[in-house]
Each structure stands twice: as structure tokens, then as C-alpha cells.
Write a protein that holds these residues in place. Structure first.
Motif, short mmCIF file in Angstrom:
data_model
loop_
_atom_site.label_atom_id
_atom_site.label_comp_id
_atom_site.label_asym_id
_atom_site.label_seq_id
_atom_site.Cartn_x
_atom_site.Cartn_y
_atom_site.Cartn_z
N GLU A 121 0.90 -1.32 0.06
CA GLU A 121 0.02 -0.06 0.02
C GLU A 121 0.96 1.33 0.04
N VAL A 122 1.99 1.36 0.84
CA VAL A 122 2.72 2.50 0.96
C VAL A 122 3.60 2.47 -0.52
N ALA A 123 4.05 1.51 -1.18
CA ALA A 123 4.42 1.47 -2.31
C ALA A 123 3.75 1.99 -3.55
N LYS A 124 2.44 1.52 -3.36
CA LYS A 124 1.57 1.81 -4.49
C LYS A 124 1.26 3.65 -4.31
N SER A 125 1.31 4.12 -3.08
CA SER A 125 1.18 5.60 -2.95
C SER A 125 2.07 6.48 -3.94
N VAL A 126 3.27 5.69 -4.06
CA VAL A 126 4.17 6.58 -4.97
C VAL A 126 4.44 5.98 -6.22
N ASN A 127 3.46 5.05 -6.65
CA ASN A 127 3.51 4.26 -7.87
C ASN A 127 4.81 3.46 -8.29
N LEU A 128 5.38 2.61 -7.13
CA LEU A 128 6.45 1.98 -7.32
C LEU A 128 6.02 0.46 -7.02
N SER A 129 6.79 -0.59 -7.30
CA SER A 129 6.57 -2.04 -7.06
C SER A 129 7.25 -2.15 -5.54
N SER A 130 6.55 -2.97 -4.85
CA SER A 130 6.81 -3.03 -3.50
C SER A 130 8.58 -3.69 -3.45
N SER A 131 9.03 -4.31 -4.12
CA SER A 131 10.40 -4.87 -4.04
C SER A 131 11.04 -3.66 -4.33
N HIS A 132 11.04 -2.83 -5.43
CA HIS A 132 11.73 -1.83 -5.83
C HIS A 132 11.66 -0.50 -4.63
#
Length: 307
Positions: free
Chosen positions: A217-228
Motif C-alpha cells: 500500500e505504501v509502495a502504491k502511494s508513490v507508484n512503485l513496485s513493493s520490491s523496488h
């Protein structure tokens, strides 16, 4: 002025220039022997506007580090055999004891803020700079606060060399140096636009301390994949994202404990944690004492007028 006997091609100086060379007896007596100042201290400092024909060449270097910050025009710097071009916004730190030369461009002379400095903390500071930008040259966005900080340092030095003055000036100078190494953080409160996804994610966390997030969810907030996102976040902060989120939750909890009469259960709920015992364990792990003990300790200090 700068401390060598090399030829200065324009003997009369530059219109509007200013420079201070601290007496070496003052440096020896008040800086080298003072544990507060011996880490990093100024030996010379100045400002050269439109410094046409400004030139230095030192075949064996000097025992000071040199900062040159170009705010207009351009020039060239060479450290040993490596050349660097400086344009507006560029800065460079020339290491002590290294052969170097620098010169203002003849057709578009540079305007520079400069300082010579020494101290046992300089080497690790420069090592940090090199880890962040890979060489001695960097670029910073123009920031009026940086110039005001320089002017404040200079004007206080003009008032003399009292211990208080030197302590203030040299601790301020460390802040000035850090503004080049951490340009993304300097004067952060005045920056209106954030483009670094990690900064954006931290702001997202701060605005949603009441929530519970997954990494995705946090990664999605900045449009990045979770791993990256996770790898980038840890590289820039030293912490995993959710662990960092818990840290700023506990930071907010400390403020609640210190400045409000909220109960532990109410504070936990305000931070999106339903189980107050889980909250207490998290708080204790991060802060080293239980929430109630933290509150009692702060109250005792306040009553003792230590705060």
C-alpha cells in the motif's frame, strides 16, 4: 585572503570582494585546542563577485580543505590530474595536501563563495560527500537560506574572535557544509515540491499516522513496485518502510505523552493500533522504556525546570 604566495593575476582584487583570514595564533589558541571546535573550523573565508582573472596554482597543495561554491559565471578546477568545470550551482571541495589549480573563465568570470577549513572531522565528512556523489564536485539548487547562512558566518567573524563568536561561527559552518552534502534536506520546511518518491512516501506516512499500511500500500502511494520501493527506501533511510512508519508513529506518541492528557489506550487508537499492549511493547522496544514511564520521566523533568 587565501593563504599562499602564488601569483594573483589581478593584483587589485575584485569589485565587491570580501575576505577574512583568521590569525593563526587565534586558530591555534582557540580552535585547535577547543574540543567543540577542533572537529571542523574555518581558517579563511570570502566572497569574490565576477572574479575576472582569479587564478591559483599550488603544486603541493595546502594543509587546509577548500570549498568553492559558484553562483554565477564559470571556471575550471584541477585536482592533481583531474579537471572539473564549474558552472552556476556547482561546488567543489579540494582536499588538503593535493596539488591543485583553479581559474575563473576569462569571458564569463565566476562569482564564488569560498572557505578554507581544517579539523579532525573533515576527512569523514568528505568521505560521506564522496559516497553520496562519487567525486569532489557537486550541484545544489540555489537557496537563499544558504547565502544568508554564509553571510551570517562572515558578519559574525567580522565582529572579532571571542570564544563565543568562534563557537557560533564554526558550528554554523558545519551546517553550511552539510547544506551541500544534504541539499535535498537543507531548509526542508520551505520546499514546496517534493519529487523524491521516498520523501513523498514519508509525507504520506506522516499524514496517515492513524492508519495501518502494508508494504504494498505504501509502495502504491508513490507508484512503485513493493520490491523496488523497499530497496530504494532502505538505501536512502537505512530502515525498512514499515519499521520507519512505526518509528514516526512512536515519535508522535511521545508528543501525545508529553503534551496531552490522553491515556495510553487513546494514544494507541489515535495511531491506528487497537491493542494497547502491542502498542506498549512497540513503544518500549523503540524508546527503551514503557509509555507510562516515559510520561512520568518527562513530567518530572518539566517540574524540575529542565525543559
Amino acid at each position: 585572503m587565501e593563504t599562499d604566495t602564488t601569483e594573483i593575476k589581478k593584483k587589485e582584487g575584485f569589485n565587491g570582494q570580501k575576505a577574512i583570514m583568521l590569525p593563526r595564533s587565534i586558530i591555534s589558541k582557540s580552535c585547535v585546542s577547543n574540543p567543540l571546535l577542533s572537529g571542523i573550523y574555518i581558517t579563511d573565508i570570502g566572497f569574490y563577485p565576477k572574479a575576472k582573472f582569479h587564478y591559483r596554482e599550488r603544486d603541493h597543495g595546502i594543509d587546509q580543505y577548500i570549498l568553492i561554491y559558484c553562483t554565477a559565471g564559470k571556471g575550471e578546477v584541477q585536482i592533481e590530474k583531474t579537471p572539473y568545470s564549474l558552472l552556476s550551482g556547482n561546488f567543489i571541495i579540494i582536499p588538503a595536501e593535493k596539488a591543485h589549480a583553479y581559474a575563473s573563465d576569462k569571458n564569463d568570470p565566476w562569482t564564488i563563495y569560498w572557505a578554507h577549513f581544517k579539523g579532525h572531522l573533515v576527512k569523514p565528512l568528505i568521505a560521506l560527500l564522496l559516497r553520496r556523489q562519487k567525486n569532489y564536485k557537486g550541484f545544489v539548487q540555489f537557496n537563499e537560506s544558504r547565502i544568508k547562512l554564509f553571510d551570517d558566518i562572515y558578519l559574525n567573524l567580522e565582529r572579532g574572535y571571542s570564544t563565543d563568536n568562534l563557537c557560533y561561527v564554526n558550528t554554523s559552518f558545519q551546517h553550511f557544509l552539510s547544506s551541500f552534502i544534504f541539499d535535498d534536506k537543507f531548509n526542508y520546511s520551505s520546499k514546496k515540491i517534493m519529487v523524491n518518491p521516498i520523501d513523498l512516501s514519508i509525507e504520506y506516512m506522516q499524514k496517515n499516522l492513524h492508519a495501518t499500511f502494508t508494504l504494498a500500500e505504501v509502495a502504491k502511494s508513490v507508484n512503485l513496485s513493493s520490491s523496488h520501493f523497499s530497496a530504494l527506501f532502505k538505501e536512502q533511510t537505512g530502515f525498512a518502510p514499515i519499521k520507519y512508519f512505526n518509528h514516526i508513529k512512536i515519535q508522535k506518541a511521545c508528543q501525545y505523552l508529553q503534551f496531552t492528557d490522553l491515556r495510553i489506550k487513546e494514544i494507541a487508537a489515535a495511531l491506528g493500533i487497537d491493542d494497547q499492549y502491542y502498542f506498549s511493547r512497540m513503544f518500549s522496544k523503540i524508546m527503551g522504556l514503557a509509555p507510562q514511564d516515559y510520561k512520568s520521566k518527562r513530567e518530572t523533568l518539566r517540574e524540575s525546570k529542565f525543559l
